[in-house]
Design an enzyme around this catalytic site. Structure first.
Site, PDB file in Angstrom:
ATOM      1  N   ASN A  34       1.070  -1.021  -0.024  1.00 29.21           N
ATOM      2  CA  ASN A  34      -0.197   0.079   0.475  1.00 29.21           C
ATOM      3  C   ASN A  34       0.760   0.866   0.076  1.00 29.21           C
ATOM      4  OD1 ASN A  34      -1.817   1.826   0.148  1.00 29.21           O
ATOM      5  ND2 ASN A  34      -2.579   1.054   2.731  1.00 29.21           N
TER       6      ASN A  34
ATOM      7  N   LYS B 186      -0.202   4.284  -0.366  1.00 31.64           N
ATOM      8  CA  LYS B 186      -0.724   5.441   0.528  1.00 31.64           C
ATOM      9  C   LYS B 186      -0.417   6.459  -0.312  1.00 31.64           C
ATOM     10  CE  LYS B 186      -0.387   3.373   5.161  1.00 31.64           C
ATOM     11  NZ  LYS B 186      -0.195   2.886   6.506  1.00 31.64           N
TER      12      LYS B 186
ATOM     13  N   HIS C 141      -9.424   0.963   5.369  1.00 29.24           N
ATOM     14  CA  HIS C 141      -7.512   1.259   6.063  1.00 29.24           C
ATOM     15  C   HIS C 141      -7.866   1.926   7.326  1.00 29.24           C
ATOM     16  CE1 HIS C 141      -4.055   1.849   6.932  1.00 29.24           C
ATOM     17  NE2 HIS C 141      -3.411   1.390   6.027  1.00 29.24           N
TER      18      HIS C 141
ATOM     19  N   GLU D  34      -6.506   4.171   8.256  1.00 25.99           N
ATOM     20  CA  GLU D  34      -6.512   5.634   7.904  1.00 25.99           C
ATOM     21  C   GLU D  34      -7.761   5.891   7.674  1.00 25.99           C
ATOM     22  OE1 GLU D  34      -1.903   4.953   7.648  1.00 25.99           O
ATOM     23  OE2 GLU D  34      -2.933   5.445   5.587  1.00 25.99           O
TER      24      GLU D  34
ATOM     25  N   GLU E  83      -4.250  -4.849  11.118  1.00 28.03           N
ATOM     26  CA  GLU E  83      -3.458  -4.223  11.234  1.00 28.03           C
ATOM     27  C   GLU E  83      -3.819  -3.761  12.668  1.00 28.03           C
ATOM     28  OE1 GLU E  83      -1.863  -2.200   7.335  1.00 28.03           O
ATOM     29  OE2 GLU E  83      -3.744  -1.424   7.019  1.00 28.03           O
TER      30      GLU E  83
ATOM     31  N   GLY F  37       3.402   1.611  11.046  1.00 28.55           N
ATOM     32  CA  GLY F  37       4.244   2.674  10.606  1.00 28.55           C
ATOM     33  C   GLY F  37       5.579   2.138  11.588  1.00 28.55           C
TER      34      GLY F  37
ATOM     35  N   SER G 230       4.400  -2.803  10.047  1.00 19.81           N
ATOM     36  CA  SER G 230       5.989  -2.719  10.280  1.00 19.81           C
ATOM     37  C   SER G 230       6.463  -3.860  10.125  1.00 19.81           C
ATOM     38  CB  SER G 230       6.053  -2.145  12.065  1.00 19.81           C
ATOM     39  OG  SER G 230       5.560  -0.671  11.979  1.00 19.81           O
TER      40      SER G 230
END
Length: 247
Positions: free
Chosen positions: A9, A11, A93, A95, A163, A169, A207
């Site tokens: 991904n 992003k 996702h 986010e 996730e 991240g 990660s």
């Protein structure tokens, strides 16, 4: 047998110059033993589909609207992604859930739209750090799963990506036991949702990098990875693909 999937991904990263990474990746894996998927920004999707040539690399979108057409400025319909060369689309996702307030019902509607357009929906879910520390992780992800997977979902048109929000991240990764517990719980929960639960691929994301991929892929019911930052370059993503091929 569930075919493994290494998904990246990108992003909100990448311009035309970064498409050179596609050639580097396909050169490194001319005949991959696993499925490879890259999800670039919408501005690069058609160009990336062209850049892969005849390679088996699959291309996906990062989001789609639940409607097929309409007055939705700035949004992209699933059919548009398909037309640009996509075979997959990420929905739900963390986010999107946090920054855009998307609910499980929103995610289910987007996944249904993806299915109607002939796309494979990569449905994301995961708990926050506060939820994990409160012992709510399993309840949270099973509720998200039940609310985000639409009617008509099958092993052929749906991928689940776990996730943990607190690992995306951050460099922090759950223990192998924690990953295994969640993936096992999701597999069991899928049996209450669809007949083909055993064939649905469940990816881990958060990660993932070349140095930890092999041990993550050794966990039962981990069928691959949804990778963020480490998918932006072939040098970082290729070792993850190799680790999955060797799993």
């Amino acid at each position: 047998m569930r075919r493994k999937l290494a998904a990246g991904n990108w992003k909100m990263n990448g311009t035309t110059d970064t498409l050179r990474e596609v050639k580097a990746l396909t050169d490194a894996h001319p005949d991959p033993l696993v499925d490879m998927l890259l999800c670039p920004p919408a501005t690069l999707l058609a160009q990336m589909a062209w850049a892969r040539g005849t390679h088996a690399l699959q291309i996906g979108g990062q989001d789609c609207h639940a409607a097929a057409t309409g007055a939705h400025t700035g949004d992209i319909a699933a059919d548009m992604l398909k037309d640009a060369g996509a075979s997959h689309v990420i929905v739900g996702h963390s986010e999107r859930r946090s920054e855009h307030g998307e609910t499980d019902a929103d995610v289910a509607a987007k996944a249904a739209a993806a299915h109607t357009a002939g796309l494979i929906a990569v449905i994301c879910l995961g708990e926050t750090l506060a939820q994990r520390e409160a012992g709510e992780a399993l309840a949270v992800v099973t509720a998200q799963l039940a609310g985000s997977v639409p009617a008509g979902a099958t092993a052929a048109n749906t991928v689940i990506a776990y996730e943990p929000v607190w690992a995306i991240g951050t460099g922090h990764v759950p223990t192998l036991d924690q990953i295994g517990e969640v993936h096992g719980t999701l597999r069991a929960a899928l049996r209450d949702i669809m007949r083909e639960a055993g064939g649905v691929r469940i990816l881990y994301g958060g990660s993932v990098k070349g140095s930890n991929a092999a041990e993550i892929f050794s966990v039962p019911d981990v069928d691959g990875a949804l990778v963020g930052g480490a998918s932006l370059t072939a040098a970082d993503f290729s070792p993850i693909v190799t680790a999955l091929e060797n799993a």
